[in-house]
Design an enzyme around this catalytic site. Structure first.
Site, PDB file in Angstrom:
ATOM      1  CB  SER A 130      -0.931   0.001   1.214  1.00  0.00           C
ATOM      2  OG  SER A 130      -0.193   0.022   2.423  1.00  0.00           O
TER       3      SER A 130
ATOM      4  CG  ASN B  87      -2.072   9.722  -5.141  1.00  0.00           C
ATOM      5  OD1 ASN B  87      -3.059  10.444  -5.227  1.00  0.00           O
ATOM      6  ND2 ASN B  87      -2.016   8.683  -4.338  1.00  0.00           N
TER       7      ASN B  87
ATOM      8  NE  ARG C  51      -2.042   5.708   0.937  1.00  0.00           N
ATOM      9  CZ  ARG C  51      -1.570   4.708   1.672  1.00  0.00           C
ATOM     10  NH1 ARG C  51      -0.256   4.538   1.807  1.00  0.00           N
ATOM     11  NH2 ARG C  51      -2.385   3.876   2.265  1.00  0.00           N
TER      12      ARG C  51
END
Length: 290
Positions: free
Chosen positions: A225, A233, A229
């Site tokens: 994660s 982005n 993440r």
């Protein structure tokens, strides 16, 4: 560099890849290799065929350069530290150090001198890598193209290999400090005796596989994660800049400037989140139980 819109997008998303191609391999230009050769890939298919041992030279190069820039700037500010009125660079460095120090004090509940410098390094390094996303998408690739370099991705955090590498380093620290603080038995106990437990020895043994599955997935999800993440982005932000670059010149300014201003928030926020989650995970590793 690229003809159609599709080729333009693929070109900007392709890394400068160095790896080994097998003997007898037919390259994109039609040549056939007589021997296994270490070379730079011409196109995505060659990069894919190089396999796991291939290296993204642009990701490695820019990461090392920006890490060195961070060390140089902070070292220069430290060497110029005096009792006189501080200048702009020293003010900025002091502000960053105080900000990170306060974040660590509020979040990390153990005793470890490594955490604050690690958090400062992570925040500044990730921020600088993210900041490369604000440079116009054609500027750096065109410069390197003039020098004969076919591909050049200047934003290391848009490469999942870079973000996963950093998150796996954090994961290694989590395992190391968990074992160091709690011992091997305590670490294994966390994985097998939580969250479900019982005073009945037979029921406790039956619950071990369930606990191991739940805690194992939770542990492995941390680096995944953390990496995805940041990558997701920044990759999405870079892709939007590339799509804007395909529009007419007047439309580029109308859209790229507002998106760049908004993206400043994204690149700062993602660096902050990566740092804070690292502190939280390492704080959990220093706790006797959770």
């Amino acid at each position: 560099m690229a003809g159609t819109a599709s080729e333009y997008i693929k070109h900007h998303l392709q890394n400068l890849t160095y790896g080994k191609l097998p003997a007898g391999y037919e390259r994109a230009d039609g040549t056939v290799l007589s021997d296994a050769t270490w070379t730079i890939a011409h196109g995505g298919q060659e990069a894919s065929d190089m396999g796991f041992m291939a290296i993204h030279l642009d990701t490695m190069g820019w990461s090392i350069f920006l890490g060195g820039l961070f060390i140089f700037l902070f070292r220069m500010a430290a060497r110029k530290a005096t009792s006189d009125t501080p200048g702009g660079l020293r003010n900025f460095v002091e502000m960053m150090v105080e900000f990170v120090d306060q974040s660590v004090k509020e979040t990390f509940h153990g005793r470890n001198k490594v955490i604050a410098p690690l958090a400062l390094t992570i925040f500044c390094w990730v921020f600088l890598m993210n900041l490369m996303d604000l440079i116009p998408v054609d500027f750096i690739p065109q410069l390197f193209h003039l020098a004969g370099v076919e591909y050049m991705k200047a934003v290391p955090t848009t490469d999942v290999n870079a973000t996963l590498g950093m998150s796996l380093s954090v994961f290694a620290l989590i395992i190391f400090y968990s074992i160091k603080v709690k011992g091997v038995g305590g670490f294994l106990g966390e994985l097998t005796l939580h969250p479900f437990s019982s005073s009945n020895i037979f029921l406790k043994l039956l619950l071990i596989p369930v606990n191991l599955l739940l805690e194992g997935v939770s542990l492995l999800a941390k680096p995944v994660s953390l990496a995805l993440r940041l990558f997701g982005n920044l990759y999405a932000g870079e892709l939007i800049f590339i799509l804007i670059a395909l529009l007419p010149f007047w439309a580029q300014w109308a859209l790229s400037v507002p998106w760049a201003i908004f993206h400043i928030l994204i690149i700062t926020l993602q660096a902050f989140i990566f740092m804070m989650l690292t502190i939280v995970y390492l704080s959990m590793a220093h706790e006797d139980s959770h």
